[in-house]
Design a protein around this motif. Structure first.
Motif, short mmCIF file in Angstrom:
data_model
loop_
_atom_site.label_atom_id
_atom_site.label_comp_id
_atom_site.label_asym_id
_atom_site.label_seq_id
_atom_site.Cartn_x
_atom_site.Cartn_y
_atom_site.Cartn_z
N VAL A 46 0.93 -1.35 -0.16
CA VAL A 46 -0.01 -0.06 -0.13
C VAL A 46 0.87 1.27 0.03
O VAL A 46 1.49 1.51 1.23
CB VAL A 46 -0.91 -0.06 1.06
N GLN A 47 1.08 1.82 -1.12
CA GLN A 47 2.01 2.86 -1.24
C GLN A 47 1.24 4.34 -1.45
O GLN A 47 2.03 5.34 -1.42
CB GLN A 47 3.03 2.58 -2.55
N PHE A 48 0.06 4.17 -2.07
CA PHE A 48 -0.72 5.49 -2.21
C PHE A 48 -1.82 5.42 -1.39
O PHE A 48 -2.55 4.67 -0.71
CB PHE A 48 -1.25 5.37 -3.58
N ASP A 49 -2.58 6.62 -1.41
CA ASP A 49 -4.04 6.80 -0.71
C ASP A 49 -4.91 5.88 -1.39
O ASP A 49 -4.92 5.49 -2.48
CB ASP A 49 -4.53 8.29 -1.14
N ARG A 50 -6.10 5.47 -0.60
CA ARG A 50 -7.06 4.62 -1.13
C ARG A 50 -7.65 5.16 -2.51
O ARG A 50 -8.34 4.42 -3.07
CB ARG A 50 -7.92 3.93 -0.14
N ALA A 51 -8.03 6.52 -2.46
CA ALA A 51 -8.54 7.09 -3.54
C ALA A 51 -7.88 7.12 -4.88
O ALA A 51 -8.35 7.26 -5.74
CB ALA A 51 -8.76 8.56 -3.09
N VAL A 52 -6.74 6.56 -4.83
CA VAL A 52 -5.65 6.48 -5.89
C VAL A 52 -6.00 5.05 -6.75
O VAL A 52 -5.41 4.03 -6.20
CB VAL A 52 -4.19 6.70 -5.78
N THR A 53 -6.39 5.16 -7.83
CA THR A 53 -6.35 4.00 -8.81
C THR A 53 -5.83 4.54 -9.98
O THR A 53 -6.02 5.20 -10.79
CB THR A 53 -7.59 3.42 -9.05
N LEU A 54 -4.60 3.83 -10.73
CA LEU A 54 -3.89 4.27 -11.85
C LEU A 54 -4.03 3.12 -12.76
O LEU A 54 -3.67 1.88 -12.48
CB LEU A 54 -2.28 4.63 -11.49
N VAL A 55 -4.54 3.47 -14.26
CA VAL A 55 -4.67 2.46 -14.90
C VAL A 55 -4.10 3.04 -16.32
O VAL A 55 -4.27 4.14 -16.77
CB VAL A 55 -6.06 2.13 -15.16
N ASP A 56 -3.33 2.12 -16.81
CA ASP A 56 -2.50 2.44 -18.06
C ASP A 56 -3.49 1.80 -19.22
O ASP A 56 -3.58 0.53 -19.34
CB ASP A 56 -1.04 2.13 -18.26
N ASP A 57 -4.21 2.55 -20.12
CA ASP A 57 -5.15 2.01 -21.05
C ASP A 57 -4.82 2.51 -22.34
O ASP A 57 -5.71 3.62 -22.72
CB ASP A 57 -6.51 2.12 -20.56
N PRO A 58 -3.80 2.10 -23.01
CA PRO A 58 -3.62 2.37 -24.61
C PRO A 58 -4.95 2.44 -25.50
O PRO A 58 -4.67 3.19 -26.37
CB PRO A 58 -2.56 1.99 -25.00
N LEU A 59 -5.80 1.53 -25.26
CA LEU A 59 -6.74 1.47 -26.17
C LEU A 59 -8.07 2.11 -25.72
O LEU A 59 -9.16 2.00 -26.29
CB LEU A 59 -7.06 -0.05 -26.60
N ALA A 60 -8.18 3.05 -24.88
CA ALA A 60 -9.14 3.53 -24.54
C ALA A 60 -9.49 4.52 -25.17
O ALA A 60 -10.78 5.04 -25.55
CB ALA A 60 -8.81 4.42 -23.04
N GLY A 61 -8.44 5.15 -26.23
CA GLY A 61 -8.66 5.97 -27.03
C GLY A 61 -8.23 5.32 -28.63
O GLY A 61 -8.34 4.05 -28.56
N SER A 62 -8.05 5.94 -29.57
CA SER A 62 -7.86 5.33 -30.86
C SER A 62 -6.28 5.22 -31.13
O SER A 62 -5.53 5.80 -31.92
CB SER A 62 -8.41 6.18 -32.01
N GLY A 63 -5.98 4.32 -29.96
CA GLY A 63 -4.29 4.36 -30.29
C GLY A 63 -3.94 3.03 -30.94
O GLY A 63 -4.77 1.92 -31.27
#
Length: 468
Positions: free
Chosen positions: A261-278
């Motif tokens: 647990v390195q961040f606040d519970r409010a933090v969610t980080l997602v790398d999503d290259p296909l969320a757009g037209s990548g």
């Protein structure tokens, strides 16, 4: 450009490596056609409209246990032969490469969202219309900036028989309005040019410029802060390059500890290259997919290419980049997941002070409304990493800072220098709120974007004035 398509050119390069390098030579090639267009304005008028269409070839070969990479833009038969010959020569002069992970085997490529054809083939007058709307909405203030569109088509091929193809488009606008020496900024990136509202961005920039008049100096110290999306994007970029990079993790130069647990519970980080037209594949041909790096405060993963995955006993996550042997794999489409900051009705409180107009959206207003005393920060810039392991960064604020008292923005503040550990500032208990909407920020790096909401942090260390 040659009449040959990008997949045909990529296959031809790989075949040339086989023929010139011998049966033991391994090769991967990426051919990219880029159609880029830019409409630039200054002094509230368009002064430049430029476009270019280029073809680039990236080649990596592994021969006799040695690896080298090369690139070029001449796609004639002679130009491709010269590229292959000089890359093979370079490989034979390189030291042995015992960490070579081999080539990506044939695999299916994920389906990417369809590109917006109107953006891919946008005309200058469409960009000019948005510039005109930006200028008009600024209400007579001096303005400057750009509107750009990009369309890329890329093909991958390697000597293991794997091939892939994809297209991507992007539109972006970035502009300032100036009032009595104070700049206000607004910027946005999108997958469709039609999603960029020049009037909205111009009005935001003008409101910020007018609210930045007569700034005061504040003493250094730790302040509660509300960061707007542009400032949060700098946090995401540095976390990506230095923290969730598999090469830095293997070298123990990253703060990341998967499972901790390195961040606040409010933090969610997602790398999503296909969320757009990548593009649906990376520089090694590996299919790209969403990767959760942080889930509710717990670090879950780091990004891998084939080399770092082999060292870690893992699989590539599809994050190989050109020059990855030097820079390592990077998650470059990072989204900070937001939660509701509070009722939009809080916006009225934050714009009633002397710096009316500093807050330009309801999410930021809701965060500001909860601050007893702190700072509203538009942007961070000239950021430099002092210690990669703890990700201590120094830099400056830019394009507007304001003092908040009892939930109201009361006046502008002169720019400040800061020195802060980004993971610490986002650590457990440190995040007091996030906006509900993540706003994509334009980047000039090919294919990169950062989607960030406004963010309220308990403490940020300012070390003095910008000139100090």
């Amino acid at each position: 450009m040659s009449a040959r398509s990008e997949p045909e050119l990529a296959g031809q390069v790989v075949e040339l490596v086989r023929r010139l390098g011998g049966p033991g030579a391994q090769a991967e090639a990426v051919v990219t056609r880029a159609d880029l267009a830019l409409t630039r304005f200054a002094n509230s008028g368009i002064h430049q409209n430029v476009s270019e269409s280029t073809v680039g070839v990236r080649l990596r070969v592994h021969v006799d246990g040695r690896t080298a990479a090369g690139g070029g833009s001449v796609v004639t038969a002679d130009g491709l032969s010269a590229l292959v010959e000089r890359t093979l020569t370079a490989a034979r002069l390189c030291p042995p490469d015992p960490g070579w992970p081999g080539l990506a085997p044939p695999m299916p490529t994920p389906d990417a969202p369809p590109v917006d054809e109107a953006t891919a083939h946008a005309e200058p007058d469409q960009r000019a219309d948005r510039v005109g709307a930006f200028v008009a909405a600024a209400g007579g203030l001096s303005t400057a900036g750009y509107c750009r569109t990009a369309h890329r088509s890329s093909a991958f091929a390697n000597s293991a028989g794997h091939s892939a193809y994809g297209r991507s488009v992007e539109a972006a606008m970035d502009g300032i309005a100036r009032s009595d020496g104070a700049d206000g900024v607004a910027r946005r990136s999108a997958d469709r040019l039609s999603d960029l509202d020049g009037a909205e961005l111009g009005a935001q920039a003008a409101a910020k410029a007018q609210a930045a008049a007569d700034p005061v100096e504040l003493p250094p110290g730790h302040y509660e802060v509300v960061f707007e999306p542009a400032a949060v994007a700098d946090l995401l970029q540095n976390l990506s390059f230095y923290g969730f990079n598999g090469k830095r993790y293997a070298e123990r130069q990253s703060f990341a500890e998967p499972g901790a647990v390195q961040f606040d519970r409010a933090v969610t980080l997602v790398d999503d290259p296909l969320a757009g037209s990548g593009l649906p594949f990376d520089a090694e041909g590996t299919g790209r997919r969403a990767l959760t790096l942080v889930e509710a405060g717990t670090t879950r993963a780091v990004a891998h290419d084939r080399r770092t995955a082999a060292e870690a006993g893992a699989e590539s996550t599809g994050h190989a980049v050109a020059g990855g042997s030097t820079w390592g794999p990077m998650p470059r489409n990072l989204r900070l997941a937001g939660v509701a900051a509070g009722p939009a009705s809080a916006a009225g409180r934050s714009t009633s002070g002397a710096a009316a107009g500093a807050v330009v959206d309801a999410d930021t207003a809701a965060l500001v409304a909860g601050v007893r005393r702190g700072l509203l920060v538009t942007d961070l810039w000239y950021t430099r990493v002092l210690d990669p392991k703890s990700l201590v960064v120094t830099g400056l604020t830019r394009n507007g800072v304001w003092l908040i008292e009892d939930g109201t923005v009361v006046r502008a503040v002169r720019d400040l220098r800061f020195t802060e550990s980004y993971p610490r500032a986002l650590g457990p208990g440190a995040v007091l709120g996030l906006g509900a909407r993540a706003v994509r920020q334009p980047e000039r790096v090919d294919g990169a974007w950062w989607a960030a909401p406004s963010l309220r942090l308990a403490s940020w260390h300012f070390t003095g004035g910008a000139s100090g």
